[in-house]
Design an enzyme around this catalytic site. Sequence first.
Site, PDB file in Angstrom:
ATOM      1  N   ASP A 287      37.120  37.757  26.044  1.00  0.00           N
ATOM      2  CA  ASP A 287      36.210  38.695  26.306  1.00  0.00           C
ATOM      3  C   ASP A 287      35.000  39.067  26.203  1.00  0.00           C
ATOM      4  O   ASP A 287      34.016  38.221  25.539  1.00  0.00           O
ATOM      5  CB  ASP A 287      36.990  40.170  25.665  1.00  0.00           C
ATOM      6  CG  ASP A 287      36.926  41.799  26.688  1.00  0.00           C
ATOM      7  OD1 ASP A 287      37.642  41.941  26.793  1.00  0.00           O
ATOM      8  OD2 ASP A 287      35.567  42.079  26.309  1.00  0.00           O
TER       9      ASP A 287
ATOM     10  N   ARG B  96      43.397  53.230  20.895  1.00  0.00           N
ATOM     11  CA  ARG B  96      44.864  51.845  21.953  1.00  0.00           C
ATOM     12  C   ARG B  96      44.032  50.882  21.124  1.00  0.00           C
ATOM     13  O   ARG B  96      44.916  49.903  21.561  1.00  0.00           O
ATOM     14  CB  ARG B  96      44.898  52.768  22.926  1.00  0.00           C
ATOM     15  CG  ARG B  96      43.364  51.778  23.904  1.00  0.00           C
ATOM     16  CD  ARG B  96      43.478  52.950  24.876  1.00  0.00           C
ATOM     17  NE  ARG B  96      42.715  52.974  26.234  1.00  0.00           N
ATOM     18  CZ  ARG B  96      40.451  52.682  25.394  1.00  0.00           C
ATOM     19  NH1 ARG B  96      40.801  53.422  24.268  1.00  0.00           N
ATOM     20  NH2 ARG B  96      39.541  52.268  26.157  1.00  0.00           N
TER      21      ARG B  96
ATOM     22  N   LYS C 146      34.443  41.416  20.475  1.00  0.00           N
ATOM     23  CA  LYS C 146      35.869  41.953  20.162  1.00  0.00           C
ATOM     24  C   LYS C 146      37.287  40.855  20.698  1.00  0.00           C
ATOM     25  O   LYS C 146      37.506  40.224  19.871  1.00  0.00           O
ATOM     26  CB  LYS C 146      36.898  42.665  22.036  1.00  0.00           C
ATOM     27  CG  LYS C 146      36.281  44.120  22.573  1.00  0.00           C
ATOM     28  CD  LYS C 146      37.046  44.207  23.795  1.00  0.00           C
ATOM     29  CE  LYS C 146      36.505  46.242  23.671  1.00  0.00           C
ATOM     30  NZ  LYS C 146      37.512  46.641  25.194  1.00  0.00           N
TER      31      LYS C 146
ATOM     32  N   VAL D 113      33.784  36.089  32.171  1.00  0.00           N
ATOM     33  CA  VAL D 113      34.464  35.171  33.155  1.00  0.00           C
ATOM     34  C   VAL D 113      33.842  34.962  34.383  1.00  0.00           C
ATOM     35  O   VAL D 113      34.395  35.899  35.269  1.00  0.00           O
ATOM     36  CB  VAL D 113      36.314  36.020  33.226  1.00  0.00           C
ATOM     37  CG1 VAL D 113      37.362  34.697  34.435  1.00  0.00           C
ATOM     38  CG2 VAL D 113      36.786  36.156  32.128  1.00  0.00           C
TER      39      VAL D 113
ATOM     40  N   ASP E  12      40.086  44.418  33.592  1.00  0.00           N
ATOM     41  CA  ASP E  12      40.285  45.877  34.259  1.00  0.00           C
ATOM     42  C   ASP E  12      39.456  45.897  35.496  1.00  0.00           C
ATOM     43  O   ASP E  12      38.889  47.214  35.830  1.00  0.00           O
ATOM     44  CB  ASP E  12      39.362  47.034  33.155  1.00  0.00           C
ATOM     45  CG  ASP E  12      37.632  46.261  32.988  1.00  0.00           C
ATOM     46  OD1 ASP E  12      37.549  45.134  33.415  1.00  0.00           O
ATOM     47  OD2 ASP E  12      36.839  47.103  32.282  1.00  0.00           O
ATOM     48  N   ASN E  13      39.898  45.315  36.125  1.00  0.00           N
ATOM     49  CA  ASN E  13      39.269  44.908  37.268  1.00  0.00           C
ATOM     50  C   ASN E  13      39.383  44.391  38.923  1.00  0.00           C
ATOM     51  O   ASN E  13      39.941  42.958  37.935  1.00  0.00           O
ATOM     52  CB  ASN E  13      37.064  45.038  37.441  1.00  0.00           C
ATOM     53  CG  ASN E  13      36.686  43.867  37.248  1.00  0.00           C
ATOM     54  OD1 ASN E  13      36.908  43.042  37.467  1.00  0.00           O
ATOM     55  ND2 ASN E  13      36.586  43.308  35.832  1.00  0.00           N
TER      56      ASN E  13
ATOM     57  N   CYS F  67      51.673  36.552  46.453  1.00  0.00           N
ATOM     58  CA  CYS F  67      50.429  36.416  45.316  1.00  0.00           C
ATOM     59  C   CYS F  67      50.453  38.049  45.434  1.00  0.00           C
ATOM     60  O   CYS F  67      50.201  38.193  46.469  1.00  0.00           O
ATOM     61  CB  CYS F  67      48.915  35.463  45.115  1.00  0.00           C
ATOM     62  SG  CYS F  67      48.465  36.093  46.760  1.00  0.00           S
TER      63      CYS F  67
ATOM     64  N   CYS G 272      40.233  53.936  32.898  1.00  0.00           N
ATOM     65  CA  CYS G 272      40.304  54.686  31.595  1.00  0.00           C
ATOM     66  C   CYS G 272      39.213  55.683  31.733  1.00  0.00           C
ATOM     67  O   CYS G 272      39.826  56.262  31.048  1.00  0.00           O
ATOM     68  CB  CYS G 272      40.730  53.444  30.824  1.00  0.00           C
ATOM     69  SG  CYS G 272      41.769  52.761  31.416  1.00  0.00           S
TER      70      CYS G 272
ATOM     71  N   CYS H  36      47.163  31.494  48.765  1.00  0.00           N
ATOM     72  CA  CYS H  36      48.667  31.094  48.612  1.00  0.00           C
ATOM     73  C   CYS H  36      49.164  30.799  49.965  1.00  0.00           C
ATOM     74  O   CYS H  36      50.227  30.087  49.255  1.00  0.00           O
ATOM     75  CB  CYS H  36      49.780  31.970  47.555  1.00  0.00           C
ATOM     76  SG  CYS H  36      50.443  32.943  48.334  1.00  0.00           S
TER      77      CYS H  36
END
Length: 340
Positions: free
Chosen positions: A56, A67, A82, A106, A126-127, A167, A182, A244
Site C-alpha cells: 500500500d 472499517r 498502512k 504500484v 480503490d481504482n 479477464c 467511498c 488475454c
Amino acid sequence: MRMERYSRQILFTPIGEEGQRKLAEKHVLIIGLGTLGTQSAEMLTRAGVGKLTIVDRDYIEWSNLQRQQLYTEEDAKNRTPKAIAAAKRLRSINSEIEIVSHVVDVTPEELENLVIEVDLILDATDNFDIRMMINDMAIKQQIPWIFGSCVGSYGMSFTIIPHETPCLHCLLETVPIGGPTCDTAGIISPAASQVVVHQTTEALKILTENEQHLRGKLISFDLWTNQVVQMNVASMKKADCPSCGSEATYPYLSFDEQMKTAILCGRQSVQIRPPKKQERDLGELAVQLKKTGGKVETNPFLLSYTIGDERMVIFKDGRALIHGTNDIDKARTLYHRYFS
C-alpha cells in the site's frame, strides 16, 4: 507448523491436513490495505497461508478506523504507513508465517518484482488504473487473481483464471470513469466484509487446490436493498482481447496506458493526466463531491474542489491539478479518492 492451531479448519473435509499443508506452501500478494485488504490479510494470516506480501502507498487516517480493522488510534495519530502497521499486527496474530510489506505506489515496474513466485493475487485497490495493471500482469505471468470492489452498501467480486475465464479487460473493455468512491458515496463495513468473504473463500479454494469448486460467476450484491446477482460471464471472454487473447499485448503495462504525473515548477502543485483524453461530466461530479462537505465551484471548463487543507481542480478532459503538494504519491491518492 502447529497443526492443532488450524484444527477446526482441518476438520473441514475439503481442506483437511493435506489442504492445510498446501496452504502453508503458498504465497499470496495483496495489493491495497484499506477495508478489503486488511480483512483479507487477517483472514489468510489466521488461516495459515505460508507467505503474505502486502502493499500500500498510503498512511492511516482517522476516517480509516471505522472499517479498516488492523489499525488503531495510535496509528492514525502517527500517520503510520498502512503496510507497516498491518505487517506489525499480522505478525502478532501469526508468527509462524512470513509477512513481507512494501510502502510503494504500484506501477508496472513495481508489479513485475512483486509477483515473483506468487501463487495468487488479491485485489484490494480503490481504482481501475491499478486493477487493469494487475489484470495484465496476472495474465502475462499466468497467476490467478480475484477482483473485489465495494462502495456504499454495494459490492462485487470475480475470480480470474488466466486463459480459462474472461479477464477484467474482457468484462470492462475500457477503464470506467466518473463513478462514486467511498469518499464521495460512503461505505458501510458489512458491504466490504461481504466482498472479503467471497474473495477469501475463493482464495482458499485456489490455495488448497480445490479449483473445481470455484464459483465461476461474477457476483454482485446490495446489502441495503437485499439484492444478490450471480452472473454467468463465460461468454464475455474475447478471443481478440488485448490482455488475454491469442495475440495479447498487455496494454496496461505500457507507458501509453499509464497515468502521467508531473510536478509543476514553482507552483507547489502536481498535474495528473489520465492515459487517454476523457470527457468528464463536471455537473455529475459536483453532485458527488458536495456530499463530502467540501467546497465545490464550477465553470464551463473546470471544477474546483476544496476540502480541509486540500485544493484540487479537474478539467473536462480528466486532467487534474492537485495544489499544495509536490508529493506525487499524495497527489495520486487524492485524485483517486475524489475523482476516480
